[in-house]
Motif scaffolding. Structure first.
Motif, PDB file in Angstrom:
ATOM      1  N   GLY A 240       0.782  -1.222   0.000  1.00  0.00           N
ATOM      2  CA  GLY A 240       0.000   0.000   0.000  1.00  0.00           C
ATOM      3  C   GLY A 240       0.812   1.268   0.000  1.00  0.00           C
ATOM      4  N   PHE A 241       2.148   1.154   0.130  1.00  0.00           N
ATOM      5  CA  PHE A 241       2.993   2.346   0.155  1.00  0.00           C
ATOM      6  C   PHE A 241       3.665   2.522  -1.202  1.00  0.00           C
ATOM      7  N   ALA A 242       3.679   3.745  -1.717  1.00  0.00           N
ATOM      8  CA  ALA A 242       4.302   4.046  -3.003  1.00  0.00           C
ATOM      9  C   ALA A 242       5.589   4.830  -2.768  1.00  0.00           C
ATOM     10  N   PRO A 243       6.752   4.212  -2.905  1.00  0.00           N
ATOM     11  CA  PRO A 243       8.018   4.939  -2.714  1.00  0.00           C
ATOM     12  C   PRO A 243       8.160   6.082  -3.717  1.00  0.00           C
ATOM     13  N   LYS A 244       8.894   7.102  -3.334  1.00  0.00           N
ATOM     14  CA  LYS A 244       9.119   8.252  -4.206  1.00  0.00           C
ATOM     15  C   LYS A 244      10.610   8.525  -4.316  1.00  0.00           C
ATOM     16  N   VAL A 245      11.039   8.936  -5.502  1.00  0.00           N
ATOM     17  CA  VAL A 245      12.430   9.314  -5.722  1.00  0.00           C
ATOM     18  C   VAL A 245      12.648  10.703  -5.145  1.00  0.00           C
ATOM     19  N   ILE A 260      15.638   7.498  -2.204  1.00  0.00           N
ATOM     20  CA  ILE A 260      14.196   7.304  -2.274  1.00  0.00           C
ATOM     21  C   ILE A 260      13.599   7.330  -0.870  1.00  0.00           C
ATOM     22  N   ASP A 261      12.384   7.790  -0.790  1.00  0.00           N
ATOM     23  CA  ASP A 261      11.616   7.745   0.457  1.00  0.00           C
ATOM     24  C   ASP A 261      10.698   6.541   0.400  1.00  0.00           C
ATOM     25  N   THR A 262      10.815   5.660   1.394  1.00  0.00           N
ATOM     26  CA  THR A 262      10.123   4.390   1.340  1.00  0.00           C
ATOM     27  C   THR A 262       9.627   3.995   2.720  1.00  0.00           C
ATOM     28  N   ARG A 263       8.951   2.858   2.785  1.00  0.00           N
ATOM     29  CA  ARG A 263       8.534   2.289   4.064  1.00  0.00           C
ATOM     30  C   ARG A 263       8.809   0.796   4.026  1.00  0.00           C
ATOM     31  N   GLU A 267       8.384   0.853   9.012  1.00  0.00           N
ATOM     32  CA  GLU A 267       9.150   2.059   9.336  1.00  0.00           C
ATOM     33  C   GLU A 267       9.397   2.898   8.083  1.00  0.00           C
ATOM     34  N   ASP A 268       9.144   4.199   8.191  1.00  0.00           N
ATOM     35  CA  ASP A 268       9.487   5.123   7.115  1.00  0.00           C
ATOM     36  C   ASP A 268      10.995   5.335   7.109  1.00  0.00           C
ATOM     37  N   ALA A 269      11.570   5.444   5.914  1.00  0.00           N
ATOM     38  CA  ALA A 269      13.029   5.569   5.825  1.00  0.00           C
ATOM     39  C   ALA A 269      13.430   6.234   4.521  1.00  0.00           C
ATOM     40  N   ARG A 270      14.580   6.890   4.540  1.00  0.00           N
ATOM     41  CA  ARG A 270      15.256   7.353   3.334  1.00  0.00           C
ATOM     42  C   ARG A 270      16.257   6.267   2.936  1.00  0.00           C
ATOM     43  N   ALA A 271      16.124   5.742   1.735  1.00  0.00           N
ATOM     44  CA  ALA A 271      16.978   4.646   1.260  1.00  0.00           C
ATOM     45  C   ALA A 271      17.878   5.137   0.134  1.00  0.00           C
ATOM     46  N   ILE A 272      19.052   4.531   0.029  1.00  0.00           N
ATOM     47  CA  ILE A 272      19.921   4.701  -1.134  1.00  0.00           C
ATOM     48  C   ILE A 272      19.653   3.513  -2.049  1.00  0.00           C
ATOM     49  N   HIS A 273      19.401   3.800  -3.307  1.00  0.00           N
ATOM     50  CA  HIS A 273      18.924   2.777  -4.242  1.00  0.00           C
ATOM     51  C   HIS A 273      19.759   2.813  -5.517  1.00  0.00           C
TER      52      HIS A 273
END
Length: 299
Positions: A240-245, A260-263, A267-273
């Motif tokens: 149900g969560f849509a990550p954003k760049v 990217i901002d993801t869950r 937990e919500d998190a800033r990820a390196i992708h």
């Protein structure tokens, strides 16, 4: 190291305020080197580089100059390529950078200190035969950045891993997508792709504060927008969560690195992708472009 093989050590970091990002990759047998490829990959030690990519307000910088074995020194606790070097003293990984960018020449110079907060002790095979291996060395670290050119200093959270292989990367894989995210206490790492024989691989790992890893159920697949070069970016996130760049750090014809901002796992998190297309990399057109961004120097 065997002929046709490779090794690299990867460090990334983001500033505490989220405005800056840094990636450093030290290569032996540089997997993306057109010079290593055209020579038949017979001598990995003759194709080394320390790649630096810095992103942020008024501080974007890139350098990746390859050098031969006469300009390389490495041992258990150090690796030097020309004027740049990496040194481990038992507590801190110190990286001294002194490079010139290409194709536009400008100085990229400074010092980065990496202090691991946990150590991963397990390496993972990415193929059944073990020709390609990945080791999350320090899934969580504290990083201090002091750059003279461009003039910027900051500190933040970081990550260190390494990859090793016994054959060209494009011989083992068609593509892959990787990401790491620092959660409240743990670190999430997602790694998936398609091998050259068409079989998939995937890892979903959670590292605790002691460096122990735990297999996790793969979250649902979540597409991201293609890059400017139309490289496909895929990740995974809670249902149900849509990550954003949040920002694209590197946009190349066959490779993208993004924030990217993801869950993940609640937990919500800033990820390196990152997304890597090795089918694109094998293209003669792409190969002809590489020397402009990855020059080879005798100095």
């Amino acid at each position: 190291m065997d002929a046709r093989g490779y090794a690299w050590w990867y460090i990334d970091a983001t500033s505490g305020d989220g405005r800056y990002g840094l990636t450093i990759i030290a290569f032996v047998g540089s997997v993306f080197s057109p010079y290593y490829k055209i020579t038949g990959r017979g001598d990995p030690e003759n194709h080394c580089a320390i790649n630096v990519a810095l992103n942020g307000p008024r501080s974007n910088a890139w350098a990746m100059t390859e050098r031969g074995r006469g300009k390389v020194s490495r041992g258990a606790d150090h690796f030097a390529v020309g004027p740049s070097s990496v040194h481990w003293d038992g507590d801190c990984l110190t990286i001294d950078v002194d490079e010139i960018s290409a194709p536009l020449p400008y100085r990229v110079k400074g010092r980065v200190r990496v202090y691991p907060e946990l150590i991963g002790t397990t390496a993972f095979q990415l193929d059944p035969a073990g020709r390609h291996r990945w080791h999350p060395v320090a899934p969580r670290a504290r990083v201090e950045v002091e750059m003279a050119h461009p003039g910027v200093s900051w500190s933040g959270d970081g990550y260190v891993d390494s990859n090793f292989g016994e054959e060209p990367l494009e011989a083992g894989f068609a593509d892959w997508h990787w990401s790491r995210a620092h959660l409240n206490r743990d670190v999430a790492v997602l790694y998936e792709g398609v091998r050259r024989d068409g079989t998939p691989f995937d890892l979903a790992l959670r590292f605790d504060r002691q460096g122990r890893w735990h297999d996790m159920p793969q979250p649902p697949s979540a597409p991201l927008p293609r890059t400017g070069w139309l490289v496909e970016r895929l990740t995974r996130a809670d249902k149900g969560f849509a990550p954003k760049v949040a920002g694209t750090w590197i946009d190349a014809p066959f490779y993208a690195r993004s924030a990217i901002d993801t869950r993940l796992w609640g937990e919500d998190a800033r990820a390196i992708h990152e997304s890597l297309s090795l089918n694109r990399f094998r293209s003669p057109i792409v190969q002809s472009m590489l020397p402009y961004r990855m020059p080879r120097s005798i100095f």
